[in-house]
Design a protein around this motif. Structure first.
Motif, PDB file in Angstrom:
ATOM      1  N   THR A  57       1.976   4.474  -6.279  1.00 38.57           N
ATOM      2  CA  THR A  57       1.065   4.633  -5.518  1.00 38.57           C
ATOM      3  C   THR A  57       0.672   4.316  -4.496  1.00 38.57           C
ATOM      4  OG1 THR A  57       0.743   2.425  -6.024  1.00 38.57           O
ATOM      5  CG2 THR A  57      -0.647   3.371  -7.122  1.00 38.57           C
ATOM      6  N   LEU A  82       6.872  -2.102 -10.544  1.00 38.60           N
ATOM      7  CA  LEU A  82       4.959  -2.301 -10.439  1.00 38.60           C
ATOM      8  C   LEU A  82       5.628  -0.764 -10.967  1.00 38.60           C
ATOM      9  CD1 LEU A  82       3.117  -1.065  -7.381  1.00 38.60           C
ATOM     10  CD2 LEU A  82       5.855  -1.609  -7.002  1.00 38.60           C
ATOM     11  N   ASP A 112      -1.393  -1.720 -10.944  1.00 42.81           N
ATOM     12  CA  ASP A 112      -2.921  -2.127 -10.132  1.00 42.81           C
ATOM     13  C   ASP A 112      -4.167  -1.556 -11.255  1.00 42.81           C
ATOM     14  OD1 ASP A 112      -2.728  -1.502  -6.730  1.00 42.81           O
ATOM     15  OD2 ASP A 112      -1.835  -0.352  -7.100  1.00 42.81           O
ATOM     16  N   PHE A 156      -3.225  -6.574  -9.736  1.00 38.86           N
ATOM     17  CA  PHE A 156      -3.036  -6.094  -7.780  1.00 38.86           C
ATOM     18  C   PHE A 156      -4.607  -6.432  -7.759  1.00 38.86           C
ATOM     19  CE2 PHE A 156       1.053  -3.565  -8.439  1.00 38.86           C
ATOM     20  CZ  PHE A 156       1.754  -5.127  -8.134  1.00 38.86           C
ATOM     21  N   ARG A 170     -11.712   2.115   1.474  1.00 44.41           N
ATOM     22  CA  ARG A 170     -11.658   1.451   0.001  1.00 44.41           C
ATOM     23  C   ARG A 170     -12.658   0.565  -0.176  1.00 44.41           C
ATOM     24  NH1 ARG A 170      -5.210  -0.565  -0.185  1.00 44.41           N
ATOM     25  NH2 ARG A 170      -6.429  -0.566  -2.342  1.00 44.41           N
ATOM     26  N   LYS A 209      -6.463  -9.677  -2.895  1.00 42.15           N
ATOM     27  CA  LYS A 209      -5.299  -9.090  -1.676  1.00 42.15           C
ATOM     28  C   LYS A 209      -7.820  -8.220  -0.721  1.00 42.15           C
ATOM     29  CE  LYS A 209      -6.062  -4.388  -4.117  1.00 42.15           C
ATOM     30  NZ  LYS A 209      -4.601  -3.767  -4.886  1.00 42.15           N
ATOM     31  N   HIS A 210      -6.729  -7.980   0.263  1.00 41.83           N
ATOM     32  CA  HIS A 210      -5.426  -7.921   0.900  1.00 41.83           C
ATOM     33  C   HIS A 210      -5.716  -9.018   1.864  1.00 41.83           C
ATOM     34  CE1 HIS A 210      -6.026  -4.088  -0.553  1.00 41.83           C
ATOM     35  NE2 HIS A 210      -5.043  -3.973  -0.545  1.00 41.83           N
ATOM     36  N   TYR A 214      -8.145  -6.331   6.020  1.00 46.08           N
ATOM     37  CA  TYR A 214      -7.910  -5.445   6.136  1.00 46.08           C
ATOM     38  C   TYR A 214      -9.218  -4.632   6.364  1.00 46.08           C
ATOM     39  CZ  TYR A 214      -5.969  -1.190   3.506  1.00 46.08           C
ATOM     40  OH  TYR A 214      -5.243  -0.038   2.784  1.00 46.08           O
ATOM     41  N   MET A 253      -1.814 -10.419  -2.271  1.00 45.29           N
ATOM     42  CA  MET A 253      -0.876  -9.311  -1.399  1.00 45.29           C
ATOM     43  C   MET A 253      -1.671  -9.479   0.316  1.00 45.29           C
ATOM     44  SD  MET A 253      -0.864  -6.172  -1.788  1.00 45.29           S
ATOM     45  CE  MET A 253      -0.611  -5.674  -3.909  1.00 45.29           C
ATOM     46  N   PHE A 256      -2.283  -4.350   5.283  1.00 44.38           N
ATOM     47  CA  PHE A 256      -1.119  -3.109   6.645  1.00 44.38           C
ATOM     48  C   PHE A 256      -1.329  -3.336   7.878  1.00 44.38           C
ATOM     49  CE2 PHE A 256      -1.169  -0.665   2.664  1.00 44.38           C
ATOM     50  CZ  PHE A 256      -0.357  -0.547   2.220  1.00 44.38           C
ATOM     51  N   ASP A 288       2.015  -5.999   0.471  1.00 45.82           N
ATOM     52  CA  ASP A 288       1.769  -4.692   0.142  1.00 45.82           C
ATOM     53  C   ASP A 288       2.765  -3.340   0.179  1.00 45.82           C
ATOM     54  OD1 ASP A 288       0.892  -2.725  -0.896  1.00 45.82           O
ATOM     55  OD2 ASP A 288      -1.941  -3.004   0.435  1.00 45.82           O
ATOM     56  N   TRP A 289       2.400  -2.573  -0.159  1.00 48.73           N
ATOM     57  CA  TRP A 289       3.472  -1.496  -0.535  1.00 48.73           C
ATOM     58  C   TRP A 289       4.236  -0.958   0.854  1.00 48.73           C
ATOM     59  CZ3 TRP A 289       4.213   1.832  -5.151  1.00 48.73           C
ATOM     60  CH2 TRP A 289       4.644   3.356  -5.056  1.00 48.73           C
ATOM     61  N   MET A 320       7.802  -5.630  -1.424  1.00 51.14           N
ATOM     62  CA  MET A 320       7.509  -4.560  -2.663  1.00 51.14           C
ATOM     63  C   MET A 320       7.655  -3.367  -1.985  1.00 51.14           C
ATOM     64  SD  MET A 320       3.170  -2.698  -3.289  1.00 51.14           S
ATOM     65  CE  MET A 320       1.914  -4.144  -4.705  1.00 51.14           C
ATOM     66  N   TRP A 429      -8.775   4.376  -8.601  1.00 49.51           N
ATOM     67  CA  TRP A 429      -8.282   3.273  -9.145  1.00 49.51           C
ATOM     68  C   TRP A 429      -8.441   3.520 -10.736  1.00 49.51           C
ATOM     69  CZ3 TRP A 429      -3.623   1.692  -6.430  1.00 49.51           C
ATOM     70  CH2 TRP A 429      -3.860   1.149  -4.910  1.00 49.51           C
ATOM     71  N   GLU A 508      -8.456   4.704  -1.220  1.00 46.82           N
ATOM     72  CA  GLU A 508      -6.955   4.408  -0.146  1.00 46.82           C
ATOM     73  C   GLU A 508      -6.148   5.583  -0.097  1.00 46.82           C
ATOM     74  OE1 GLU A 508      -3.377   2.755  -1.470  1.00 46.82           O
ATOM     75  OE2 GLU A 508      -2.970   2.606   0.066  1.00 46.82           O
TER      76      GLU A 508
HETATM   77  C1  NOJ Z   1      -0.774  -0.385  -1.663  1.00 55.33           C
HETATM   78  C2  NOJ Z   1      -1.943  -1.104  -1.798  1.00 55.33           C
HETATM   79  O1  NOJ Z   1      -3.341  -1.399  -0.388  1.00 55.33           O
HETATM   80  C3  NOJ Z   1      -2.297  -1.778  -2.819  1.00 55.33           C
HETATM   81  O2  NOJ Z   1      -3.816  -2.211  -3.491  1.00 55.33           O
HETATM   82  C4  NOJ Z   1      -1.784  -1.885  -3.818  1.00 55.33           C
HETATM   83  O3  NOJ Z   1      -1.891  -2.748  -4.915  1.00 55.33           O
HETATM   84  C5  NOJ Z   1      -1.083  -1.173  -3.764  1.00 55.33           C
HETATM   85  N1  NOJ Z   1      -0.163  -0.406  -2.879  1.00 55.33           N
HETATM   86  C6  NOJ Z   1       0.085  -0.779  -5.051  1.00 55.33           C
HETATM   87  O4  NOJ Z   1      -0.627  -0.018  -5.740  1.00 55.33           O
END
Ligand code: NOJ
Length: 755
Positions: A57, A82, A112, A156, A170, A209-210, A214, A253, A256, A288-289, A320, A429, A508
């Motif tokens: 993801t 994950l 997720d 998440f 999003r 999150k986030h 964001y 979480m 970005f 976050d990723w 992550m 998602w 996303e």
């Molecule tokens: C990036 C996304 O921003 C986040 O919301 C998600 O949980 C992670 N990737 C993991 O998939």
């Protein structure tokens, strides 16, 4: 630098207090004992999270990374994974962690689970339109039950980002634009996922999150910079996060984006001072990723070493997918750049959550194939999905009582690329939903046998496969099916058009600058309108779309979002009046994209605009300031009359309460539900205050002719905000209180808060 030293001192103080206070607790003792046995490498390993070896993801690293990860897993250098899916896969990896590594510390498995696992519920933005907190808790509970039955123990979700910008893809994942409602939804979802006891077999860890900001990505462009002030942070962005902490959420979480020009992942103030300091959060923060690594392109970190150092100092506990903690932390501690206490604190937080899940007692507790077969997509779960789908639908417009449809003797043309689509309603998602598994509108309508339904797609919306990495390709030139659709419309009593976004067009990385009906759909809508004006437009989308033309011309418009597994049944039941729509928007719908960002709780400005003719006021020359459909808007097949707004006192002091009430009467012909909304305006403050803020709501159901008095209690805590003094407090002075059917309500009662 001063900030870092300050934060370190605070942290050391917190850590030592915590040690002395909780020594007798079994949990803390267990964790401390375990930490005392761990090598630095193993500690860094607990802070390392990898993606499973498939279903990505986010962007995967190049090259032969699988072997390297496998070796790290065998060495006890992975704390969490994950996107590992299925009981057998999870069991196999857990077995390595527990049986092959020196200390046998179990992994925590995240995924997720955003709006369902196998049974798919409406996308969160849609579900928030139900304003039904019990329902949201229930759907999160079902999602947790299914995910945990399939081996997972961490989601998440919920995403609690407030957003005012429909361009941002999003928005589909959140609860809309309002911090008050957003906070209640955050609580409900956390409670739903985590249950009353995290160690129960059907509870999973939730993740707020986030963190933070964001949803304010500039121009709605995903991953973009944000620019908002300190008061917006506290009054608008933070409340749902704080509510999640109050509800007991165990993980956060980060995000970005940068805020105050600092990447959230490296932001000491929000993670250490606010979250772990002021709010006393003792769970852990996952990045976050790749967001630790991404501090390099942000221009904040020089290289991987520097990024890992900044992130861990700022309180990002788990990495992550950057692989920087596992590769750099040992060196950073040995060279004295990172204090070992920071590592111990992060590891302690992670182990604490594992302990609370009961993983140290039974690391395989979620691995039970029988349970998985029983739970996933069960009839009972699907019933909750149907209930949620019906309650999430918003009736935007209904002229000439075109809705509900008559059940007998009509010919209905069902037109549009989404009318027979069984995939798009699953939305983005969608976790483990089976491709094409939602009920379509065509299927739902065909269950009603009394009318003749003629289905014509009219136009293809997209072609090609869409998954996390592919974009939707639009059809801009193939009009070959227009003719058949026009013929169907010409020979029918009513036309139901199902249009909007393909299921992966929001989410996303799916920002859009044009938020109209995509591809050739708008053209088709106008063509059909020339032939038959008895149109009901059913809009499926993951965000507010620009529906201005439709609003002017189409008599009935139903906002049907992406409603999940039972989408088509729910839509058909609403169109036929077997469910009287009760949803209310939680995001304003703009008149056109130029109004975005647009939200109901705006500030008045020094030159408020009352008409489009004014030149030197804060308005546009081409369109009024108000949205097309306001926050809180949503019609019913019946009508509700509000009257007799009454307040029992014009004066409130800091220790008392006053009541405001209104009479609501069902003046129509159907039993219906109404969400009565309380808004308050603080007339003068130490900072400029919003024109209205939602401060309460109540859903009532009334039979035709029935009426009810709805009342709300107001005390000073309801009037608190983050003031110029940087404190949450109410300021005395004049207030207006409104109760109405949506945020446009103008009838108010005045009161004063006095010392
Ligand atoms: C990036 C996304 O921003 C986040 O919301 C998600 O949980 C992670 N990737 C993991 O998939």
């Amino acid at each position: 630098m001063r900030k870092i030293i300050y934060s370190l001192i605070t942290l050391l103080f917190v850590v030592s207090c915590e040690n002395s206070n909780s020594h007798d607790s079994e949990k803390e003792k267990f964790i401390n004992d375990l930490i005392s046995k761990m090598t630095l490498e193993e500690k860094a390993g607990q802070m390392n999270q990898y993606n499973g070896f498939w279903d990505a993801t986010g962007p995967m690293p190049e090259g032969d990374y699988q072997k390297k990860r496998y070796n790290e897993l065998m060495n006890g250098q992975v704390g969490s994974m994950l996107n590992v899916i299925g009981v057998d896969e999870i069991y196999a990896l857990q077995k390595i962690a527990v049986e092959e590594t020196r200390l046998g510390i179990p992994l925590i498995f995240g995924h997720d689970v955003i709006h369902g696992y196998k049974t798919i519920f409406p996308i969160p933005l849609a579900e928030s339109s139900s304003w039904d907190l019990d329902l949201m808790e229930k759907s999160a509970r079902v999602a947790a039950t299914e995910a945990s039955a399939d081996g997972l123990n961490w989601t998440f979700a919920p995403m609690v980002d407030i957003s005012r910008d429909a361009r941002w893809g999003r928005v589909m994942e959140g609860a809309g634009e309002d911090p008050y409602l957003g906070s209640l939804v955050a609580k409900a979802r956390v409670k739903g996922f985590q249950g009353t006891d995290l160690s129960e077999i059907n509870s999973i860890v939730a993740c707020a999150k986030h963190f933070a900001g964001y949803g304010f990505s500039e121009a709605g462009r995903d991953y973009n910079t944000t620019d908002f002030n300190h008061f917006t942070l506290h009054n608008t962005i933070m409340p749902p996060f704080k509510a999640a902490v109050d509800a007991g959420v165990r993980t956060f979480m980060n995000s970005f984006n940068t805020l105050d020009e600092i990447p959230a992942t490296g932001h000491i103030h929000i993670q250490r001072d606010i979250l772990k300091g002021d709010w006393d959060f003792d769970g852990f923060v996952v990045s976050d990723w790749g967001s630790i690594d991404q501090m390099i392109p942000h221009g904040f970190a020089r290289d991987g070493n520097h990024a890992a150092e900044l992130a861990v100092i700022a309180g990002s506990d788990m990495d992550m997918e950057s692989s920087l903690y596992v590769s750099k932390l040992v060196g950073l501690v040995n060279s004295g750049k990172v204090d070992i206490n920071l590592i111990d604190d992060a590891v302690k937080r992670i182990l604490r959550v594992k302990y609370e899940l009961g993983l140290f007692d039974d690391p395989y507790k979620y691995c039970n194939n029988e349970r998985s077969i029983q739970e996933l997509g069960s009839d009972q779960n699907m019933q909750v999905a149907l209930e949620a789908a019906k309650k999430s639908i918003v009736l935007l417009k209904n002229n000439n009582q075109l809705l509900p449809l008559e059940k007998e003797g009509k010919k209905i043309a069902l037109i549009g690329p989404l009318a027979d689509d069984k995939n798009s309603p699953l939305g983005n998602w969608r976790s483990q939903a089976v491709y094409n598994s939602a009920t379509s509108v065509l299927e739902g309508m065909n269950k009603y046998k009394g009318n003749r339904i003629v289905f014509e797609k009219g136009v293809e919306l997209y072609y090609g496969k869409t998954n996390f990495h592919n974009r939707v390709k639009l059809n801009y030139n193939d009009r070959s099916d227009f003719g058949k659709a026009k013929l169907a419309a010409a020979t029918s009593d009513v036309v139901v058009m199902v249009m909007g976004e393909e299921g992966h067009q929001s989410g996303e990385g799916r920002s859009r600058t044009n938020i109209g009906l995509p591809g050739l759909q708008f053209e088709l809508l106008k063509e059909i309108y020339k032939i038959n004006q008895n149109i009901i437009l059913v809009v499926m989308s993951g965000r507010p779309l620009d529906l201005s033309w439709a609003d002017k011309n189409i008599p009935s418009i139903v906002q049907a979002w992406q409603l999940g597994s039972k989408s088509g049944d729910a839509i058909a039941q609403v169109l036929y009046g077997d469910y009287n729509p009760s949803g209310k928007l939680t995001m304003s719908f703009p008149r056109n994209v130029g109004q975005v960002p647009i939200y109901y709780n705006f500030k008045n400005t020094g030159r408020p605009s009352t008409s489009i003719e004014q030149v030197t006021n804060s308005g546009y020359a081409d369109v009024v300031n108000s949205p097309l459909y306001s926050f809180g808007h949503g019609l019913s097949y019946t009508n509700f009359k509000y009257s007799n707004l009454t307040i029992d006192s014009g004066e409130l002091d800091y220790n008392s309460k006053i009541n405001i009430s209104v009479k609501i009467e069902n003046t129509g012909f159907f039993t219906g539900k109404e969400v009565a909304q309380l808004y308050i305006r603080d007339i003068v403050g130490s900072i400029a205050r919003p024109m209205k803020e939602l401060k309460g709501f109540e859903m009532i159901e009334l039979a035709p002719g029935e009426s009810k008095v709805v009342s709300f209690e107001i005390d000073s805590s309801l009037l608190e905000f983050y003031t110029y003094e940087n404190k949450w407090e109410a300021e005395d002075g004049k207030f207006h209180a409104f109760i109405g059917t949506n945020s446009d309500v103008s009838d108010y009662k005045e009161f004063h808060l006095v010392k």
